[in-house]
Design a protein around this motif. Structure first.
Motif, PDB file in Angstrom:
ATOM      1  N   SER A 197     -15.688  -4.818   5.542  1.00  0.00           N
ATOM      2  CA  SER A 197     -16.211  -4.030   4.415  1.00  0.00           C
ATOM      3  C   SER A 197     -16.984  -4.873   3.403  1.00  0.00           C
ATOM      4  O   SER A 197     -17.760  -4.342   2.619  1.00  0.00           O
ATOM      5  N   HIS A 199     -15.713  -6.041   0.874  1.00  0.00           N
ATOM      6  CA  HIS A 199     -15.104  -5.746  -0.424  1.00  0.00           C
ATOM      7  C   HIS A 199     -13.982  -6.750  -0.677  1.00  0.00           C
ATOM      8  O   HIS A 199     -12.875  -6.604  -0.159  1.00  0.00           O
ATOM      9  N   ARG A 202     -10.416  -5.630  -1.926  1.00  0.00           N
ATOM     10  CA  ARG A 202      -9.653  -4.872  -0.914  1.00  0.00           C
ATOM     11  C   ARG A 202      -9.181  -5.802   0.203  1.00  0.00           C
ATOM     12  O   ARG A 202      -8.086  -5.667   0.738  1.00  0.00           O
TER      13      ARG A 202
END
Ligand code: ADE
Length: 232
Positions: A197, A199, A202
């Protein structure tokens, strides 16, 4: 850092100390590892380093002469932070011990063989005793190589990706999260989406959850200690 290892079987240490990361650490001048053959310090014409135990019983005991001569020669050259004896009758080595030893300048490690070493060497010279686990090996050479490896890899500059030492299992008291690399899809098995991702927060949270889940499943003893320590 300099580590001097005293042994009556130097061949057992040659491979582990000279290959791969430990070999490169020495080539880069980050660590000096010296192996001393105790037979060279024997006053005996047959270069013997062992004798029968007083009081009888099986096995041979490493004599005081060669060990004391080698230790004293090294001590005359520099001051040692620790003189370590590898033995199964000792506290079991852990990451916290490796971390502490990696901050020292000069370590000496004595490898026992046969039934053990004369107790007077332990009383007169040894400052720390380390076991690598609750099982008995033929000698302290492989345990000494394990301690040298665990310590030297922590020295600044030894690992090319230094972040990786910080995310190892045991570094923060937990087992590490699973890792994956390319291809993202292999024989129908894919890498967890979150890792693709991009991210960061996260990914960090996922890794921490995985660490807790793995530690709970495989090493509940470590998880209990981790929880107790985080409440302090
Ligand atoms: N020598 C023999 N067995 C050993 C162990 N488990 N740890 C350290 N040194 C040893």
């Amino acid at each position: 850092m300099r580590i001097d290892i005293l042994t009556c079987v130097p061949a057992l240490l040659a491979g582990p100390l000279s290959a791969s990361i430990l070999g490169r650490a020495q080539a880069k001048g980050l660590a000096e590892l010296h192996v001393h053959n105790l037979h060279d310090y024997s006053p005996d014409k047959h270069r013997r380093v062992d004798d029968y135990p007083f009081g009888g019983g099986g096995g041979m005991v490493m004599t005081v002469g060669p060990l004391a001569a080698c230790i004293r020669k090294l001590q005359a050259e520099r001051t040692y932070d620790e003189i370590i004896f590898m033995t199964p009758d000792a506290p079991v080595f852990a990451q916290t011990d490796a971390n502490a030893l990696s901050l020292k300048q000069h370590l000496m490690i004595i490898c026992g063989h046969y039934k053990g070493i004369d107790e007077r060497i332990r009383e007169q010279f040894v400052t720390r005793e380390i076991s690598i686990g609750d099982y008995v090996l033929t000698g302290g050479e492989l345990p000494a190589a394990i301690v040298a490896d665990a310590v030297v890899r922590l020295l600044p500059g030894v690992l090319t990706d230094e972040v990786s030492a910080l995310t190892d299992s045991h570094m923060d008291g937990l087992l590490s999260a699973p890792v994956y690399t390319r291809p993202a899809e292999w024989e129908g098995h894919s890498v967890p989406d979150v890792l693709l991702s991009g991210h960061e927060a996260r990914i960090h949270a996922w890794r921490h959850e995985q660490q807790l889940a793995r530690t709970s499943e495989r090493r509940p003893d470590l998880l209990a200690k981790f929880k107790a320590d985080s409440q302090d």
